[in-house]
Structures are given as C-alpha cells and as structure tokens.
Design a protein around this motif. Structure first.
Motif, PDB file in Angstrom:
ATOM      1  N   GLN A  79       2.366   0.324  12.109  1.00 34.61           N
ATOM      2  CA  GLN A  79       0.961   0.415  11.688  1.00 34.61           C
ATOM      3  C   GLN A  79       0.785   1.803  11.080  1.00 34.61           C
ATOM      4  N   ASP A  80       1.243   1.929   9.832  1.00 34.52           N
ATOM      5  CA  ASP A  80       1.333   3.247   9.211  1.00 34.52           C
ATOM      6  C   ASP A  80       0.061   3.610   8.461  1.00 34.52           C
ATOM      7  N   PRO A  81      -0.265   4.893   8.435  1.00 35.40           N
ATOM      8  CA  PRO A  81      -1.409   5.348   7.632  1.00 35.40           C
ATOM      9  C   PRO A  81      -1.057   5.361   6.152  1.00 35.40           C
ATOM     10  N   PRO A  82      -2.045   5.313   5.269  1.00 34.21           N
ATOM     11  CA  PRO A  82      -1.763   5.440   3.828  1.00 34.21           C
ATOM     12  C   PRO A  82      -1.331   6.864   3.505  1.00 34.21           C
ATOM     13  N   ALA A  83      -0.808   7.049   2.304  1.00 36.44           N
ATOM     14  CA  ALA A  83      -0.405   8.393   1.857  1.00 36.44           C
ATOM     15  C   ALA A  83      -1.024   8.677   0.500  1.00 36.44           C
ATOM     16  N   LEU A  84      -1.506   9.894   0.340  1.00 28.75           N
ATOM     17  CA  LEU A  84      -2.071  10.331  -0.932  1.00 28.75           C
ATOM     18  C   LEU A  84      -1.055  11.187  -1.675  1.00 28.75           C
ATOM     19  N   SER A  85      -0.944  10.980  -2.969  1.00 24.82           N
ATOM     20  CA  SER A  85      -0.085  11.828  -3.783  1.00 24.82           C
ATOM     21  C   SER A  85      -0.686  13.221  -3.885  1.00 24.82           C
ATOM     22  N   ASP A  86       0.195  14.213  -3.989  1.00 24.62           N
ATOM     23  CA  ASP A  86      -0.262  15.595  -4.101  1.00 24.62           C
ATOM     24  C   ASP A  86      -0.806  15.860  -5.506  1.00 24.62           C
ATOM     25  N   LYS A  87      -1.941  16.535  -5.579  1.00 26.37           N
ATOM     26  CA  LYS A  87      -2.609  16.771  -6.867  1.00 26.37           C
ATOM     27  C   LYS A  87      -1.718  17.529  -7.844  1.00 26.37           C
ATOM     28  N   SER A  88      -1.017  18.549  -7.355  1.00 30.20           N
ATOM     29  CA  SER A  88      -0.188  19.347  -8.262  1.00 30.20           C
ATOM     30  C   SER A  88       0.952  18.514  -8.850  1.00 30.20           C
ATOM     31  N   ILE A  89       1.448  17.538  -8.076  1.00 33.18           N
ATOM     32  CA  ILE A  89       2.532  16.691  -8.579  1.00 33.18           C
ATOM     33  C   ILE A  89       1.999  15.672  -9.575  1.00 33.18           C
ATOM     34  N   THR A  90       0.853  15.060  -9.279  1.00 35.49           N
ATOM     35  CA  THR A  90       0.288  14.110 -10.250  1.00 35.49           C
ATOM     36  C   THR A  90      -0.064  14.823 -11.550  1.00 35.49           C
TER      37      THR A  90
END
Length: 474
Positions: free
Chosen positions: A388-399
């Motif tokens: 039951q994993d949490p979502p992950a957000l991409s890092d702004k500097s990488i996007t």
C-alpha cells in the motif's frame, strides 16, 4: 624576489602574453557553447572542460545498434517471439543479466552487483566525491509480454552514456546506470523488489525469509541458484541511504496511448500513482455440480465473482478518472467443470494519484468481502494488503531539466502523470526523481504487440542524455 631579478622588457612581454591567453579563454566559443547547451558552468577546477560540441545536434544515437540490442535481449525468453517471458532468477533472466553487464563493460562503465542482483554501471565524474546522478530501469518481463517495457530504460541509458562519450562530454558528478531486480511481481508477488530494498524496506527484507514461489521454491534458494545472496540472509547491505544519489531519471515507454494520440514526442512525468495490491481468499463447501441444488450452495466462486464486480463499483464511485482497479488473478478450486468451487483466490490491484481516494477503495472492498461472505455462507479466510504505497512526486528541478532538454532538441513535450508504477516510485525515497516517457503503439504494453519506434526511442535517449549533462554539471 622573482620580479626583482627578472628583466623588465621580458616581464612586460610575459604579462601581455598571459593577458591574451586569459582573454582568449574567456571568449572561447567552445566553452561558451557548452555552458549555453548544458545550462551550467563547465570549467573543471584549474582546468578547462574537454567537452567540445557546437550544438546539441551533434548528439548521435546509434539507432541501428540500439534496435539490434533490443532484439537480441528479447531472445532471452521462455516463450517464443514476438512474446517475451523473463522471470526473476530464471535461466533466461541470468543470461539477459550477463548480456547487460557485457554492454556496460563495453561502454567503459565500472560494473558491480548487490546481494539481490541490482546491477550498477558507473562512469566516474571529474569530482567523484560528489553524489552521482543515476538512471535505469528493469529487464524482467511478465509471461507473454513485449520487448520494450523497462528495456528501453536500461539499453537506452547505456546508449545515452555512449552518446555523451562520443560527444566529448565529461561529467562532473559520476553517472550511474542501474538495472533493477524484479520490477514485475511475477515470481514472488512483490513488485519493484530491487528498488524497494534499495530504499531500505525492512519489512520486505523480513518477508523474503519465508516467501516461496508457485513451485514452493524459496526466495533465497532462487537467488542463490542465480548467483546472488550466496553468503547472507541479511539483505541490509542492499539498502542505500537517503541522498545516495543527487538525482534519478528513468526513461520508459508510456504504456498508455496519450502521447501517440496527441502526436507528442516526449512525456515529462510529474507524479506516479500510488499502487496497492490485495490478496483475497474465500472458502465454501463445494460439491457436485448436478446434485447440490442452488438454494443449498455455498459457492466460493460466485463470492469471488461478486467481489470482482464490487471492486469495479467502488472504483467508479470515487468520481475520479485517476482511480483504477483490476482483478488480475481469479483462481477456483478444484477447477473442474462439474464441481462447485470450494475455494477461490483473487488478487486485486488498485491505484490512484490520490492516496486517500485509493485507500477508500480498499476499505470499501474489504467491507464488501465481509458482506459477500456472510450473505453467501462462505468464509473470508484471507483479506491481505500486500503493499500500500504512497504516490511519488517528480522533483521540480529535474522536470525543468527535462523540459529544457526537450526544448533544446526541438521535441514536442507535455507534462503528464504515470498511472503505472515504476522503480522511480521507490527511488524517490532515496533521491530527487523524474521520468521521461516516449510514445508506444496504441498504448499497448504487457503483451506481444507492445512496440515503440526506434525514432521515438532515439528521441528519448537524446532527452535523457541532455538531462544527464545538466544534472551532472549542477
């Protein structure tokens, strides 16, 4: 003292020459172009970077060679072409791993493996004490799948390194290509096994002491047969500390139809949906299909069928297009046409970019399972949440780096969500994370018809290579 005894005319000439050299260096078009190209300063301490490229168009992907590697890797399969079946620690998985390690070596990477078979190929930067930038994916494949899922992110990462070497680039931070062990849950029912362990999942490490596959082979017996975990059952050596990498970027086929339908070359992932997996077992009485009348039945098969429909109902009740649910496994015992099922087994996948919404579906499904068991006179013998994993957000500097790379390469791109989970979901617990998507035919994946054109793959490799330069020089 030096100036006192140095002839004045000669000293004057020496100072003039030094000024001219420094002026030439500051105006050096190669250095200027590289800094403009990468977005970051390129000077090494006390030296000038050796990278010399006029424009990003000098990036040359060996498309023919890359396609050949994809085709060759697909031959390591337990099912005939065009399908690919490559299960964790199987003979074909071991052969495929050797193939990848050989390619890493040919690309000049230093290769190492950990206790569960995560494979790392490192190109050391000129400031090796800095944390490295990582990229990679997986090569295991579910039964009768295609040859691009995960593979594009491994072979594409190795080719990105080759692109940078051919261009003359020299990384400041080291660059590391990772082949993750068992992204697919096929053998032991655990998805992203390698990256979960890298992220320090102690509960998983403990569960691997007792888990067995469908043939009753333990995880450690399977691992040792493949040449891993030879001297240890404590897998904590696999764990990486948070901050072990400065960034992680994964190249992947979209596994959906959006990019192809909209004619867009590159997808830049902003978030990865939160997955959950559930195992459910019902037990009834069984009996003869003709002799037991309908009012007297306690049918575990019908309980399973009713729960499958309940999953669909609860997902749709969320009101969000981002909520999905799938009953991917439904097994009946004894599995005879003239026998009422006495046991049923379901495995349910539900996911959402909103963790609370996803968890609501799980709770409603559990309540439905209890109600169905009561109404049908069967026993709910197991309702187990596997993960039951949490979502992950991409890092702004990488996007932002990926967006800049796409623009500099004149490739159309869009921001998008990944509804499939990837090793990046767990690498986000170690370092800042980002993902690059490329189009795939009709969004097909996990079946033999899965396909990505070499032109789209080459575009993804270029964006990955250019993103790596930015992150390495940062």
């Amino acid at each position: 003292m030096f100036l006192k005894f140095f002839p004045t005319p000669l000293l004057f000439l020496l100072l003039c020459s030094l000024s001219a050299i420094l002026a030439d260096y500051d105006a050096d078009p190669t250095r200027s172009t590289m800094e403009q190209f990468s977005g970051y300063p390129t000077q090494e301490p006390d030296s000038v970077s050796s990278f010399s490229v006029d424009t990003v168009s000098s990036f040359s992907v060996d498309a023919q060679g890359l396609q050949k590697q994809i085709d060759e890797l697909s031959s390591f399969s337990d099912t005939p072409s065009p399908s690919v079946t490559r299960i964790l620690y199987s003979k074909m998985d071991v052969f495929a791993r050797r193939y990848i390690k050989n390619l890493m070596g040919l690309s000049g990477l230093f290769v190492r493996e950990d206790a569960v078979g995560n494979i790392f190929g490192r190109w050391e930067g000129y400031e090796p004490e800095l944390t490295a930038v990582a990229t990679g994916s997986h090569i295991d494949a579910i039964p009768y799948s295609g040859k691009y899922d995960g593979v594009v992110g491994v072979l594409g990462a190795i080719e990105a390194i080759n692109v940078l070497r051919r261009s003359g680039f020299k990384p400041r931070r080291s660059l590391e290509v990772i082949l993750f062990t068992s992204e697919e849950p096929t053998r032991f029912g655990i998805s992203c096994l390698g990256s979960r362990l890298l992220a320090g999942n102690e509960a998983l490490m403990k569960s691997l002491e007792t888990v067995v596959d469908s043939q009753n082979i333990s995880f450690f017996d399977a691992a040792r047969a493949a040449g891993y975990a030879n001297d240890e059952e404590d897998l904590s050596s696999v764990f990486l500390k948070k901050g072990s990498y400065s960034a992680f970027v994964e190249l992947h086929i979209e596994q959906g139809p959006i990019l192809e339908e909209e004619g867009i070359s590159i997808g830049i992932v902003t978030a990865i949906a939160a997955p959950a997996s559930i195992k459910v077992d019902f037990e009834g009485n069984g009996g003869h299909a003709g002799a037991v009348l309908m009012p007297n039945r306690n049918d575990a098969g019908l309980a399973a069928a009713e729960l499958a429909l309940a999953v669909e109902k609860h997902v749709l009740e969320s009101g969000s297009i981002d909520t999905v649910g799938t009953v991917g496994i439904l097994e009946l015992h004894p599995g005879a046409i003239n026998s009422i099922p006495s046991k049923s087994h379901l495995e349910i996948d539900t996911r959402d970019i909103n963790e609370m919404r996803r968890n609501t579906v799980i709770e409603k499904t559990h309540q439905s399972a209890i109600t169905i068991a009561k109404n049908r006179g069967v026993r709910l013998s197991e309702f187990k949440i596997i993960n039951q994993d949490p979502p992950a957000l991409s890092d702004k500097s990488i996007t932002e780096a990926m967006q800049a790379a796409s623009q500099e390469l004149n490739l159309s791109h869009k921001l998008m969500i990944s509804r499939a989970y990837h090793d990046s979901l767990f690498m986000a617990r170690i370092s800042p994370m980002g993902m690059i998507f490329i189009p795939c035919y009709k969004g097909y994946s996990h079946k033999p018809e899965e396909y990505a054109s070499i032109e789209d793959i080459a575009n993804g490799v270029k964006v990955l290579a250019l993103t790596l330069t930015k992150l390495s020089l940062y």
